[in-house]
Write a protein that holds these residues in place. Structure first.
Motif, PDB file in Angstrom:
ATOM      1  N   PRO A   4       0.835  -1.204   0.000  1.00 47.59           N
ATOM      2  CA  PRO A   4       0.000   0.000   0.000  1.00 47.59           C
ATOM      3  C   PRO A   4       0.870   1.255   0.000  1.00 47.59           C
ATOM      4  N   ASP A   5       0.510   2.207  -0.841  1.00 50.56           N
ATOM      5  CA  ASP A   5       1.307   3.430  -0.943  1.00 50.56           C
ATOM      6  C   ASP A   5       0.747   4.526  -0.047  1.00 50.56           C
ATOM      7  N   SER A   6       1.520   5.572   0.103  1.00 47.10           N
ATOM      8  CA  SER A   6       1.118   6.728   0.898  1.00 47.10           C
ATOM      9  C   SER A   6       0.498   7.762  -0.045  1.00 47.10           C
ATOM     10  N   PHE A   7      -0.743   8.144   0.209  1.00 49.33           N
ATOM     11  CA  PHE A   7      -1.418   9.119  -0.654  1.00 49.33           C
ATOM     12  C   PHE A   7      -2.075  10.251   0.116  1.00 49.33           C
ATOM     13  N   VAL A   8      -2.286  10.084   1.421  1.00 53.53           N
ATOM     14  CA  VAL A   8      -2.976  11.097   2.212  1.00 53.53           C
ATOM     15  C   VAL A   8      -2.175  12.402   2.331  1.00 53.53           C
ATOM     16  N   PRO A   9      -0.844  12.361   2.494  1.00 56.40           N
ATOM     17  CA  PRO A   9      -0.109  13.634   2.551  1.00 56.40           C
ATOM     18  C   PRO A   9      -0.331  14.512   1.312  1.00 56.40           C
ATOM     19  N   GLU A  10      -0.400  13.909   0.148  1.00 51.31           N
ATOM     20  CA  GLU A  10      -0.649  14.677  -1.083  1.00 51.31           C
ATOM     21  C   GLU A  10      -2.059  15.270  -1.060  1.00 51.31           C
ATOM     22  N   MET A  11      -3.022  14.498  -0.562  1.00 48.58           N
ATOM     23  CA  MET A  11      -4.383  15.007  -0.450  1.00 48.58           C
ATOM     24  C   MET A  11      -4.417  16.247   0.439  1.00 48.58           C
ATOM     25  N   ARG A  12      -3.702  16.204   1.551  1.00 48.00           N
ATOM     26  CA  ARG A  12      -3.668  17.355   2.464  1.00 48.00           C
ATOM     27  C   ARG A  12      -3.039  18.572   1.800  1.00 48.00           C
ATOM     28  N   ARG A  13      -1.979  18.352   1.011  1.00 42.09           N
ATOM     29  CA  ARG A  13      -1.336  19.469   0.295  1.00 42.09           C
ATOM     30  C   ARG A  13      -2.314  20.145  -0.657  1.00 42.09           C
ATOM     31  N   LEU A  14      -3.274  19.383  -1.144  1.00 44.14           N
ATOM     32  CA  LEU A  14      -4.296  19.926  -2.045  1.00 44.14           C
ATOM     33  C   LEU A  14      -5.476  20.524  -1.282  1.00 44.14           C
ATOM     34  N   GLY A  15      -5.453  20.449   0.045  1.00 40.93           N
ATOM     35  CA  GLY A  15      -6.509  21.029   0.861  1.00 40.93           C
ATOM     36  C   GLY A  15      -7.618  20.068   1.233  1.00 40.93           C
ATOM     37  N   GLY A  16      -7.440  18.792   0.965  1.00 38.79           N
ATOM     38  CA  GLY A  16      -8.479  17.809   1.276  1.00 38.79           C
ATOM     39  C   GLY A  16      -8.383  17.276   2.692  1.00 38.79           C
ATOM     40  N   THR A  17      -9.524  16.836   3.210  1.00 36.31           N
ATOM     41  CA  THR A  17      -9.579  16.214   4.532  1.00 36.31           C
ATOM     42  C   THR A  17     -10.454  14.960   4.530  1.00 36.31           C
ATOM     43  N   LEU A  18     -10.921  14.548   3.364  1.00 35.16           N
ATOM     44  CA  LEU A  18     -11.808  13.394   3.247  1.00 35.16           C
ATOM     45  C   LEU A  18     -11.152  12.335   2.370  1.00 35.16           C
ATOM     46  N   VAL A  19     -11.076  11.108   2.867  1.00 35.61           N
ATOM     47  CA  VAL A  19     -10.463   9.993   2.143  1.00 35.61           C
ATOM     48  C   VAL A  19     -11.525   8.923   1.935  1.00 35.61           C
ATOM     49  N   ARG A  20     -11.614   8.409   0.726  1.00 35.82           N
ATOM     50  CA  ARG A  20     -12.451   7.245   0.471  1.00 35.82           C
ATOM     51  C   ARG A  20     -11.560   6.180  -0.142  1.00 35.82           C
ATOM     52  N   VAL A  21     -11.632   4.996   0.409  1.00 37.40           N
ATOM     53  CA  VAL A  21     -10.781   3.910  -0.061  1.00 37.40           C
ATOM     54  C   VAL A  21     -11.591   2.618  -0.102  1.00 37.40           C
ATOM     55  N   TYR A  22     -11.255   1.769  -1.054  1.00 40.62           N
ATOM     56  CA  TYR A  22     -11.913   0.479  -1.204  1.00 40.62           C
ATOM     57  C   TYR A  22     -10.959  -0.610  -0.718  1.00 40.62           C
ATOM     58  N   VAL A  23     -11.477  -1.505   0.100  1.00 38.76           N
ATOM     59  CA  VAL A  23     -10.700  -2.639   0.601  1.00 38.76           C
ATOM     60  C   VAL A  23     -11.500  -3.900   0.302  1.00 38.76           C
ATOM     61  N   TYR A  24     -10.846  -4.873  -0.282  1.00 38.44           N
ATOM     62  CA  TYR A  24     -11.496  -6.157  -0.522  1.00 38.44           C
ATOM     63  C   TYR A  24     -11.317  -7.034   0.702  1.00 38.44           C
ATOM     64  N   TRP A  25     -12.380  -7.710   1.106  1.00 41.25           N
ATOM     65  CA  TRP A  25     -12.293  -8.569   2.276  1.00 41.25           C
ATOM     66  C   TRP A  25     -11.203  -9.623   2.082  1.00 41.25           C
ATOM     67  N   SER A  26     -10.956 -10.039   0.854  1.00 40.49           N
ATOM     68  CA  SER A  26      -9.902 -11.033   0.595  1.00 40.49           C
ATOM     69  C   SER A  26      -8.515 -10.487   0.924  1.00 40.49           C
ATOM     70  N   GLN A  27      -8.374  -9.159   1.035  1.00 35.66           N
ATOM     71  CA  GLN A  27      -7.110  -8.579   1.478  1.00 35.66           C
ATOM     72  C   GLN A  27      -6.973  -8.720   2.995  1.00 35.66           C
ATOM     73  N   VAL A  28      -8.081  -8.613   3.708  1.00 37.02           N
ATOM     74  CA  VAL A  28      -8.069  -8.694   5.170  1.00 37.02           C
ATOM     75  C   VAL A  28      -8.036 -10.151   5.627  1.00 37.02           C
ATOM     76  N   GLU A  29      -8.792 -11.007   4.962  1.00 38.41           N
ATOM     77  CA  GLU A  29      -8.823 -12.434   5.304  1.00 38.41           C
ATOM     78  C   GLU A  29      -8.443 -13.239   4.059  1.00 38.41           C
ATOM     79  N   PRO A  30      -7.128 -13.342   3.779  1.00 38.02           N
ATOM     80  CA  PRO A  30      -6.690 -14.019   2.553  1.00 38.02           C
ATOM     81  C   PRO A  30      -7.022 -15.503   2.521  1.00 38.02           C
ATOM     82  N   GLU A  31      -7.199 -16.101   3.668  1.00 36.63           N
ATOM     83  CA  GLU A  31      -7.671 -17.482   3.755  1.00 36.63           C
ATOM     84  C   GLU A  31      -8.503 -17.581   5.028  1.00 36.63           C
TER      85      GLU A  31
END
Length: 112
Positions: A26-53
């Motif tokens: 996973p990369d870092s993207f929130v610092p760039e969002m803040r530089r642009l004046g943003g404070t809201l993050v939306r991200v998609y996570v697949y359950w298969s990433q959290v529970e791979p088996e």
């Protein structure tokens, strides 16, 4: 409009694509969002990433998101989920590998 806060009454943010952490660390993207004046993050996570088996949990992607946030940030996490496989097909949903073809399908019919 104030560049650091955006238009009055409008919250600025970023949507991180649906492949966050799927094909690499996973990369870092929130610092760039803040530089642009943003404070809201939306991200998609697949359950298969959290529970791979079944029964084994890996919180790397979730920790990577939460580790970038400040108390003033707001995050919307969409958890995408599906059955691990359809009965009789043996195919898992959203595997972490490039697409391949299945026996009996045309070369252009790729599955994940």
């Amino acid at each position: 409009m104030n560049r650091s806060t955006g238009p009055v009454g409008v919250r600025l943010g970023i949507v991180r694509g649906i492949s966050y952490g799927m094909f690499g660390a996973p990369d870092s993207f929130v610092p760039e969002m803040r530089r642009l004046g943003g404070t809201l993050v939306r991200v998609y996570v697949y359950w298969s990433q959290v529970e791979p088996e079944p029964g084994r949990y890996d919180w790397t992607v979730v920790d990577a998101i939460l580790g970038q946030l400040d108390p003033a940030d707001e995050v919307w996490v969409t958890v995408c989920s599906a059955p691990r496989g359809r009965p009789g097909t043996g195919r898992a949903f959203c595997r972490r590998r490039p697409p391949t073809t299945c026996a009996g399908t045309s070369a252009s019919s790729a599955i994940w």
